[in-house]
Design a protein around this motif. Structure first.
Motif, short mmCIF file in Angstrom:
data_model
loop_
_atom_site.label_atom_id
_atom_site.label_comp_id
_atom_site.label_asym_id
_atom_site.label_seq_id
_atom_site.Cartn_x
_atom_site.Cartn_y
_atom_site.Cartn_z
N ALA A 1 19.09 -24.94 -11.54
CA ALA A 1 18.42 -23.84 -10.63
C ALA A 1 19.10 -23.24 -9.63
O ALA A 1 18.76 -21.97 -9.15
N LEU A 2 20.01 -23.95 -9.06
CA LEU A 2 20.92 -23.30 -7.94
C LEU A 2 21.79 -22.24 -8.83
O LEU A 2 21.76 -21.02 -8.27
N ALA A 3 22.27 -22.45 -9.72
CA ALA A 3 23.18 -21.62 -10.56
C ALA A 3 22.19 -20.41 -10.92
O ALA A 3 22.72 -19.25 -10.91
N ASP A 4 20.95 -20.34 -11.30
CA ASP A 4 20.16 -19.41 -11.74
C ASP A 4 19.92 -18.47 -10.64
O ASP A 4 19.86 -17.17 -10.90
N GLN A 5 19.84 -19.10 -9.26
CA GLN A 5 19.32 -18.09 -8.23
C GLN A 5 20.66 -17.66 -7.34
O GLN A 5 20.57 -16.67 -6.62
N PHE A 6 21.66 -18.55 -7.59
CA PHE A 6 22.87 -18.12 -6.64
C PHE A 6 24.01 -18.24 -7.64
O PHE A 6 25.17 -19.10 -7.43
N SER B 1 18.48 -32.50 -18.37
CA SER B 1 18.12 -31.66 -19.39
C SER B 1 17.81 -30.34 -18.88
O SER B 1 17.67 -29.86 -17.85
N SER B 2 18.01 -29.21 -19.90
CA SER B 2 17.78 -27.98 -19.61
C SER B 2 16.57 -27.40 -19.91
O SER B 2 16.45 -26.04 -19.77
N GLY B 3 15.55 -28.37 -20.49
CA GLY B 3 14.32 -27.78 -20.99
C GLY B 3 13.57 -28.62 -22.00
O GLY B 3 14.24 -29.52 -22.51
N LYS B 4 12.54 -28.47 -22.26
CA LYS B 4 11.61 -28.90 -23.40
C LYS B 4 11.51 -30.41 -23.07
O LYS B 4 11.30 -31.27 -24.16
N SER C 1 21.25 -33.76 -23.58
CA SER C 1 22.70 -33.59 -23.29
C SER C 1 23.46 -32.80 -24.10
O SER C 1 24.38 -32.12 -23.87
N GLU C 2 23.29 -33.33 -25.39
CA GLU C 2 23.94 -32.47 -26.71
C GLU C 2 23.52 -31.20 -26.75
O GLU C 2 24.32 -30.43 -26.72
N THR C 3 22.25 -30.64 -26.35
CA THR C 3 21.95 -29.42 -26.28
C THR C 3 22.69 -28.60 -25.35
O THR C 3 23.02 -27.45 -25.19
N ASP D 1 12.67 -25.01 -17.64
CA ASP D 1 13.53 -24.53 -18.52
C ASP D 1 14.62 -23.61 -17.91
O ASP D 1 14.55 -22.43 -17.44
N LYS D 2 15.82 -23.99 -17.88
CA LYS D 2 17.05 -23.46 -17.13
C LYS D 2 18.15 -23.29 -18.10
O LYS D 2 19.33 -23.19 -17.92
N SER D 3 17.78 -23.19 -19.59
CA SER D 3 18.81 -23.01 -20.63
C SER D 3 19.57 -21.71 -20.31
O SER D 3 20.62 -21.55 -20.40
N GLY D 4 18.79 -20.56 -19.67
CA GLY D 4 19.50 -19.43 -19.31
C GLY D 4 20.50 -19.22 -18.31
O GLY D 4 21.22 -18.38 -18.02
#
Length: 418
Positions: A212-217, A234-237, A356-358, A327-330
């Protein structure tokens, strides 16, 4: 007898369906509880009173676990919530973080730095540790002990956890979300490490906080972050995680668990008394969902119990919905320019290693480590493995000298002000 209106009939039918669903979920939860209770019963048959007493003594002899303290500080989140953090500084004899060519001493906020030709020495590398859901900064006990004195570290308590304040926004009716935690981390960085390179380390919810930090900053990641370590995250799901339950059971649990947690959170005092009354069963559940090994140190098990028990049930309820929405895969591509370590236990039932593999699929240059017989609290269960891989990452980016013996360096001495 008065007639029942169509509306009442619908309401009654809906209530009946709700109770049936709750019954199914209760049965599924009962299966877990029964398994935990059976494990506790077997343990009581096979582990005598003397061994349990020795386990308590072992826990006490460690200091106990979670007793390491550093220089305290507080950051203020954007909603006014006070976030508690501690800083472990490097040793004053020119340890990690000091520019070898400068001759300057590494130092932190509030201490004097040696000046060269009117300029202060470069800020040291700071490793920022973010903990997981229902834990606090002490969950990094072993890694903290190993790195003390070698590199500047910041350990903080996420909002409503540990020594941090209860989230003010939630008190005003705002739902807790992972984005808020990312902004909290930014506030901690601005207060505790306003300059110099950063290494971000996060476990479970802590890893999500970093995303979330990377997403916003994204500029912070690009300009200051030297390396990143994701542990059991996890990045989501997360709504698809089965927690080791049969499909029918987990679907039922997913449907009613948010409502159940809200109801429990509204009766916090009663629930906390119930937790204490069923301590053995609770311990069995913690063991099942925290560890993947059979021979975990009993003192470590008790330490994990203490960490999780310290999180009030209403906080558990407040945070839970954020994970199904996460969901922070993006945001992951923001980390492609820095060295990344991704580590998980192969028996993690909370954030399975497949997650983690994802993440590794999105970060193909990252180092992926799957720890055999590792559960969700892999940094407590297999501390040598986690510390070894983290130390290697720190050496690669120059945060720790290559000659440093991280594993054997662990210091349990209190730092000034701790």
């Amino acid at each position: 007898m008065s007639e029942i209106s169509a509306g009442d009939a619908v309401t009654t039918a809906a209530t009946a369906v709700g109770w049936r669903r709750a019954g199914i979920a209760g049965a599924a939860i009962g299966v877990i509880a029964a398994g935990a209770a059976a494990g506790v019963a077997v343990e009581r048959l096979t582990v005598g009173r003397g061994m349990r007493r020795r386990a308590r003594l072992a826990l006490d002899a460690t200091g106990p676990y979670g007793s390491l303290r550093g220089l305290p500080g507080r950051a203020t989140a954007d909603d006014g919530t006070e976030l508690y953090y501690e800083v472990d500084e490097v040793e004053p004899d020119g340890g990690a973080g000091t520019d070898p060519g400068s001759g300057g001493d590494a130092a932190g906020p509030g201490t004097r730095r040696r000046r060269l030709f009117g300029r202060k020495a470069p800020a040291p590398v700071t490793v920022v540790f973010s903990h997981g859901y229902c834990l606090n900064q002490d969950s990094w006990h072993f890694q903290r002990a190993a790195l003390r004195g070698l590199v500047r570290t910041v350990h903080w308590d996420q909002r409503s956890h540990g020594r941090s304040e209860r989230g003010r926004a939630h008190a005003q009716g705002v739902t807790v979300g992972i984005d808020q935690l990312g902004r909290d981390l930014m506030a901690v960085i601005e207060a505790a490490a306003p300059e110099g390179r950063l290494v971000l380390v996060g476990h479970s919810m802590g890893g999500m906080t970093m995303m979330a930090l990377a997403d916003q900053f994204p500029a912070l990641i690009r300009d200051r972050v030297a390396a990143v370590a994701f542990v059991g995250t996890s990045s989501g799901k997360l709504g698809e995680v089965s927690f080791g339950l049969p499909v029918a059971g987990v679907n039922a649990v997913r449907r009613v668990l948010p409502g159940v947690l809200r109801a429990l959170g509204s009766q916090a005092e009663l629930v906390e008394r119930g937790r204490r009354a069923t301590a053995d069963l609770f311990a069995g559940l913690i063991k099942r969902y925290s560890f993947g090994s059979r021979d975990v140190d009993p003192a470590v098990e008790r330490f994990a119990e203490r960490l999780i028990e310290s999180t009030p049930i209403d906080v558990v309820a407040e945070f839970y919905p954020a994970f199904t929405e996460h969901d922070k895969s993006g945001a992951l591509p923001a980390f492609r320019g820095v060295p990344v370590l991704i580590l998980a236990g192969d028996k993690d039932l909370v954030t399975p290693s497949s997650h983690s593999e994802t993440i590794a699929d999105e970060l193909p240059d990252a180092e992926l480590v799957i720890v055999p017989d590792g559960g969700h609290l892999v940094m407590l269960e297999h501390p040598e493995t986690v510390t070894d891989r983290l130390a290697d990452l720190l050496v690669r980016v120059g945060a720790v000298p290559a000659a440093a013996n991280v594993g054997g360096h662990g210091s349990t001495a209190q730092q000034p002000g701790g």
